[in-house]
Design a protein around this motif. Structure first.
Motif, PDB file in Angstrom:
ATOM      1  N   GLU A 187     -25.748  17.101  21.052  1.00 15.66           N
ATOM      2  CA  GLU A 187     -27.100  16.547  20.857  1.00 15.66           C
ATOM      3  C   GLU A 187     -27.066  15.416  19.828  1.00 15.66           C
ATOM      4  N   LYS A 234     -20.948  14.912  27.617  1.00 14.94           N
ATOM      5  CA  LYS A 234     -20.761  16.132  28.406  1.00 14.94           C
ATOM      6  C   LYS A 234     -19.279  16.476  28.380  1.00 14.94           C
ATOM      7  N   ASN A 242     -23.238  20.235  29.318  1.00 10.20           N
ATOM      8  CA  ASN A 242     -23.871  19.267  28.431  1.00 10.20           C
ATOM      9  C   ASN A 242     -24.842  20.022  27.535  1.00 10.20           C
ATOM     10  N   THR A 243     -25.806  19.342  26.976  1.00 13.89           N
ATOM     11  CA  THR A 243     -26.705  19.993  26.021  1.00 13.89           C
ATOM     12  C   THR A 243     -27.705  20.932  26.683  1.00 13.89           C
ATOM     13  N   GLN A 244     -27.904  20.798  27.996  1.00 12.25           N
ATOM     14  CA  GLN A 244     -28.939  21.561  28.685  1.00 12.25           C
ATOM     15  C   GLN A 244     -28.401  22.596  29.678  1.00 12.25           C
ATOM     16  N   SER A 245     -27.256  22.327  30.265  1.00 12.25           N
ATOM     17  CA  SER A 245     -26.815  23.166  31.387  1.00 12.25           C
ATOM     18  C   SER A 245     -25.301  23.187  31.498  1.00 12.25           C
ATOM     19  N   SER A 257     -28.838  26.776  33.550  1.00 17.77           N
ATOM     20  CA  SER A 257     -29.318  26.414  32.221  1.00 17.77           C
ATOM     21  C   SER A 257     -28.480  27.146  31.174  1.00 17.77           C
TER      22      SER A 257
END
Length: 230
Positions: A15, A88, A111-114, A193
């Motif tokens: 992030e 990522k 990555n930061t989300q999934s 997620s």
């Protein structure tokens, strides 16, 4: 090195990297990357590699950059994204003597989300694309691939979109399997997620289940790669 899950601090690092995407910032924070991303990735490759040997005794799991780990520096010469660092993380296990990116593979990206778990080959370069099109002109090979892809969909996984709108030369629109010739990559995948499983050792079992569910595709693609002219 024991794998106990990926690190929340690693996601926080990614992030921060998105907000400070420069080589200077990265080098100043390299110690965070090494501790919270690189070390867990190496441990994951080692443990996942041993687990995957149950499916493929010859699987290649190399816990180093340009092996099972991807460089965090982006090669901006070949990318539309000109930011110098990747935000990522990619991990790869592959089978065979061909280049790792042109081999039947198991993938894990986050990555930061999934996070994303996949089996297959994500892009055919020209020699492999030519071999693929020749290979599926054999009716049995095409039928087997079709059935494998249908099975993957039935299990709830996703497939890529075909790249080409027109059939290549040599394929008949009346052939029920001719649609396969419009692909320039073959893989099955599923995105999730970021969850608590990602942060503990259970992610090994989860990823292995996905890889196992699509192992027929890995096997089909491995047989394809053996036909590529070197």
């Amino acid at each position: 090195m024991n794998f106990n899950g990926f690190k929340k601090e690693g996601i926080k690092f990614l992030e921060d990297l998105k907000e400070n995407n420069s080589k200077v910032w990265f080098e100043n924070n390299r110690h965070i990357w090494e501790e919270n991303i690189l070390k867990p990735n190496i441990a994951f490759v080692e443990e996942m590699g041993e687990t995957l040997e149950m499916l493929v005794p010859t699987i290649k799991a190399k816990p180093k950059v340009s092996g099972s780990l991807f460089k965090i520096y982006r090669d901006v010469r070949f990318s539309k994204d000109k930011t110098p660092m990747k935000d990522k993380i990619g991990i790869l296990f592959w089978q065979g003597k061909a280049h790792r990116m042109q081999s039947a593979s198991y993938y894990f990206f986050f990555n930061t989300q999934s996070y994303y778990i996949a089996t297959g080959i994500r892009s055919f370069k020209t020699p492999l694309l030519k071999a693929y099109r020749k290979y599926i002109q054999n009716k049995t090979n095409a039928m087997n691939l079709h059935n494998i892809l249908e099975d993957i969909k039935q299990k709830g996984y996703d497939l890529p979109q075909a790249k080409y709108k027109r059939l290549p030369q040599g394929f008949d629109a009346n052939d029920e399997y001719s649609y396969l010739s419009k692909y320039d990559a073959i893989f099955g995948f599923k995105s999730y997620s970021i969850d608590e499983t990602f942060y503990n050792e259970e992610i090994i079992d989860k990823a292995f289940k996905v890889f196992q569910d699509m192992d027929n595709l890995r096997e089909w693609l491995y047989e394809l790669t053996l036909t590529v002219e070197q």
